[in-house]
Design an enzyme around this catalytic site. Sequence first.
Site, PDB file in Angstrom:
ATOM      1  CG  ASP A 285      -2.011  -1.045   1.166  1.00  0.00           C
ATOM      2  OD1 ASP A 285      -1.749  -2.145   0.639  1.00  0.00           O
ATOM      3  OD2 ASP A 285      -3.114  -0.780   1.689  1.00  0.00           O
TER       4      ASP A 285
ATOM      5  CE  LYS B 147      -5.358   2.189   2.250  1.00  0.00           C
ATOM      6  NZ  LYS B 147      -4.259   1.451   2.929  1.00  0.00           N
TER       7      LYS B 147
ATOM      8  CE  LYS C 216      -7.038  -1.080   2.564  1.00  0.00           C
ATOM      9  NZ  LYS C 216      -5.688  -1.607   2.938  1.00  0.00           N
TER      10      LYS C 216
END
Length: 319
Positions: free
Chosen positions: A156, A219, A255
């Site tokens: 991430d 995300k 996400k």
Amino acid sequence: MPTTASSAAHALTDVTASDGSLRRFLHGLPGVDTVGLEARAASLGTRSVKTTAKAYAIDLAISMVDLTTLEGADTPGKVRALGAKAVHPDPTDRTAPTTAAVCVYPDMVAAAKEAVAGSGVLVASVATAFPAGRAALDVKLADVKDAVAAGADEIDMVIDRGAFLAGKYLKVYDEIVAVKEASGAARLKVIFETGELSTYDNIRRASWLGMLAGADFIKTSTGKVAVNATPANTLLMLEAVRDFRAQTGVQVGVKPAGGIRTTKDAVKFLVLVKETAGEDWLDNHWFRFGASSLLNDLLMQRQKLATGRYSGPDYVTVD
């Protein structure tokens, strides 16, 4: 199975050929109708879910959680406990699904891998000088490589918001490409920190920029700023992945992270997914929740549906 993200470059090669061409493409995207976007997100959030569908939605949401601890006080013991919870969210009911992943700092990846070994639960690691992203590229890439070497299944990363807001789109693109390469076989989630991007137009541009650079997921947030995932910014990103697949054949996950704490919140987001991107995204390979406290509420609501009552305060662990 849709085309992998690594082939996206072949579909829109000319767009990323220069800073000018990338700027023209991103600023040529349709402007966001703020009123319409927020109204649609609010409208979808009012959809009622029947009891049988709610039971399915709760289990689906549990399976989509990236169970997260990203604190300076994290210890191997805390991470092992988190891993055990991800594998068996409800120790009294082994029918409860596992979470999708645990998400930790790079130096905690080894402890997380040990805790979830053999379970199918993945280990995600934040990287690239998370959460601010303020470091030289070689430092960021070393961060990624350390996480991958320790066994991270997913990375991430955070984008350079300063460069993005200054209009240095090719710099941001090149950095994502470099991180993607350093990630190897690990799937890459690209965090935009939507609360710092100021406008919905910027969120749309960042979404396309991330996907063009090879993101496997886009995300919303780090969870470390005041404004994190919202129905509106997640809806906008779902529209982007839908449109990107229609244009390129490449499917990219989404996400939302930060601020999603209740079962009611999670169900609203699942409705957004179904009604915007479609059922192809209703799977933890393509949609995740970045959360810590959400899992506890999902478990309590799951037990309420099964037994007709809530358990006491000790039913779930305190993260």
